[in-house]
Write a protein that holds these residues in place. Sequence first.
Motif, PDB file in Angstrom:
ATOM      1  N   CYS A  10      29.999  34.515  34.664  1.00  0.00           N
ATOM      2  CA  CYS A  10      29.530  34.021  35.957  1.00  0.00           C
ATOM      3  C   CYS A  10      28.238  34.729  36.356  1.00  0.00           C
ATOM      4  O   CYS A  10      28.112  35.944  36.191  1.00  0.00           O
ATOM      5  N   ILE A  24      36.269  37.698  38.583  1.00  0.00           N
ATOM      6  CA  ILE A  24      35.368  37.487  37.436  1.00  0.00           C
ATOM      7  C   ILE A  24      33.895  37.498  37.868  1.00  0.00           C
ATOM      8  O   ILE A  24      33.026  36.991  37.167  1.00  0.00           O
ATOM      9  N   ARG A  25      33.627  38.104  39.019  1.00  0.00           N
ATOM     10  CA  ARG A  25      32.241  38.230  39.498  1.00  0.00           C
ATOM     11  C   ARG A  25      31.378  38.948  38.463  1.00  0.00           C
ATOM     12  O   ARG A  25      31.885  39.758  37.668  1.00  0.00           O
ATOM     13  N   GLY A  77      33.409  30.146  35.537  1.00  0.00           N
ATOM     14  CA  GLY A  77      32.455  30.878  36.353  1.00  0.00           C
ATOM     15  C   GLY A  77      31.189  30.036  36.439  1.00  0.00           C
ATOM     16  O   GLY A  77      31.030  29.059  35.707  1.00  0.00           O
ATOM     17  N   GLU A  78      30.282  30.439  37.300  1.00  0.00           N
ATOM     18  CA  GLU A  78      29.093  29.602  37.487  1.00  0.00           C
ATOM     19  C   GLU A  78      27.972  29.987  36.526  1.00  0.00           C
ATOM     20  O   GLU A  78      27.649  31.161  36.368  1.00  0.00           O
ATOM     21  N   LYS A  88      27.266  34.725  39.446  1.00  0.00           N
ATOM     22  CA  LYS A  88      27.374  35.075  40.865  1.00  0.00           C
ATOM     23  C   LYS A  88      28.232  36.321  41.071  1.00  0.00           C
ATOM     24  O   LYS A  88      28.909  36.787  40.161  1.00  0.00           O
ATOM     25  N   ASN A  89      28.193  36.782  42.305  1.00  0.00           N
ATOM     26  CA  ASN A  89      28.783  38.078  42.588  1.00  0.00           C
ATOM     27  C   ASN A  89      29.633  38.060  43.860  1.00  0.00           C
ATOM     28  O   ASN A  89      29.595  39.015  44.647  1.00  0.00           O
ATOM     29  N   CYS A  90      30.370  36.973  44.050  1.00  0.00           N
ATOM     30  CA  CYS A  90      31.194  36.827  45.251  1.00  0.00           C
ATOM     31  C   CYS A  90      32.073  38.080  45.390  1.00  0.00           C
ATOM     32  O   CYS A  90      32.699  38.506  44.406  1.00  0.00           O
ATOM     33  N   TYR A 138      34.899  38.762  46.520  1.00  0.00           N
ATOM     34  CA  TYR A 138      36.363  38.657  46.450  1.00  0.00           C
ATOM     35  C   TYR A 138      36.881  38.356  45.050  1.00  0.00           C
ATOM     36  O   TYR A 138      38.070  38.472  44.785  1.00  0.00           O
ATOM     37  N   CYS A 139      35.995  37.954  44.141  1.00  0.00           N
ATOM     38  CA  CYS A 139      36.462  37.297  42.915  1.00  0.00           C
ATOM     39  C   CYS A 139      36.501  38.243  41.715  1.00  0.00           C
ATOM     40  O   CYS A 139      35.521  38.939  41.421  1.00  0.00           O
TER      41      CYS A 139
HETATM   42 FE1  SF4 Z   1      32.068  33.298  42.784  1.00  0.00          FE
HETATM   43 FE2  SF4 Z   1      33.194  31.263  41.348  1.00  0.00          FE
HETATM   44 FE3  SF4 Z   1      31.750  33.207  40.122  1.00  0.00          FE
HETATM   45 FE4  SF4 Z   1      34.108  33.798  41.143  1.00  0.00          FE
HETATM   46  S1  SF4 Z   1      33.738  32.376  39.492  1.00  0.00           S
HETATM   47  S2  SF4 Z   1      32.197  35.012  41.348  1.00  0.00           S
HETATM   48  S3  SF4 Z   1      34.183  32.467  42.972  1.00  0.00           S
HETATM   49  S4  SF4 Z   1      30.999  31.723  41.635  1.00  0.00           S
END
Ligand code: SF4
Length: 361
Positions: free
Chosen positions: A60, A69-70, A106-107, A62-64, A66-67
Amino acid sequence: MKLETVLLKEKLNRNDLTYLLNLEKEEELEKLFARAYEVKSEYIGKKVYYRGLIEFSNKCIKNCFYCGIRRDNGEVERFDMTEEQVIEQAKWAYENNYGSLALQSGERQDADYIQFVDNILEKVKELSGGKLGITLSLGEQSYETYKRWYDLGAHRYLLRIESSNKDIYSKLHPEDELHSFEKRVECLKMLKEIGYQVGTGVMIGLPGQTVEDLADDILFYEKMDIDMIGMGPYIPHDDTPMGRGIADSKEESDRKFKLGLKMIAVARIYLKDVNIAATTALQAINPLGREKGLKAGANILMPIITVDEHRAKYQLYNNKPCIDDNADKCKNCLAGRVTSVGDEIMYGEWGDSPHYYKKKG
Ligand code: SF4
Ligand code: SAM
């Protein structure tokens, strides 16, 4: 007396929504869930549709906060399923009459990734003669990418807004271009414009989130003319900024569970003809989570069919259920759960959102 009146109102207002979400007494909750089940029976039937969930990569960008797999979680062993592995699981879903697939990861937005998804879509359509429905949950992409995947046969897209309250959203994400609330809303609009059945949802029980915020989330679904809803409790993950050192007490996780069921029920009563999923996160905090979700008005289940060797690496939160199971075992255990509720599994059907077709006229 008041409860009965509210439950039978033609159109609920924001006060009604918060009133229902605040119910606590067991006998009141039973009435709420019974009414939601009645609305589901009327608009959808006592039916459940499956989406075989393939979590094909945990990489992924991204770095949300809460997640699990960030991007910055260095504790995760990263994986990509191969094209062959995805197709094999898709074949399993088709042969087991699952009706639809949900592809999640993941994104990523790079050309290789987009091409990988292109190939999968083409092959899934081919292997099933176009019969396997496809939901995507692949995050934020450009208009061109969304359109390309739609043209290749994906017809539903799930993109959770996570919280429709911008302040809460900004506490869940880093403050940069990649994590913009406006961009996410824009993506939901693009998906709609392209013609997808559009799904969104929120996490329930987030820090600082009030019952009024949750009522506003339901109003957001209405305003965005959403066809499908996938929402579930927020569950802390140890290796994340939000979850580090925080394990929900039994009390806290019971509270989130109850709130999750109430959200399903109130969304069902208010929105009536949309698809609503009983999510894996519900089951993660209560062994009877998915059955209770169906009883509270949900009509979609997403059995995990990710290949066994990778399941444990797609951990969004602590204690994800079914990571030691295989697809066959999950199938049997779920079927039993559905039957126990009195619902019928609609094998081999797409189970599109009636809301989508109503609008199309
Ligand atoms: Fe964010 Fe989705 Fe990546 Fe998790 S998988 S960090 S929710 S974008
Ligand atoms: N990357 C895509 C995205 O974010 O839209 C799709 C995959 S992402 C893992 C799917 C969903 O997982 C997110 O929308 C989020 O709501 C949920 N999720 C992530 N971490 C969670 C947590 N700790 N508790 C509950 N749900 C979580």
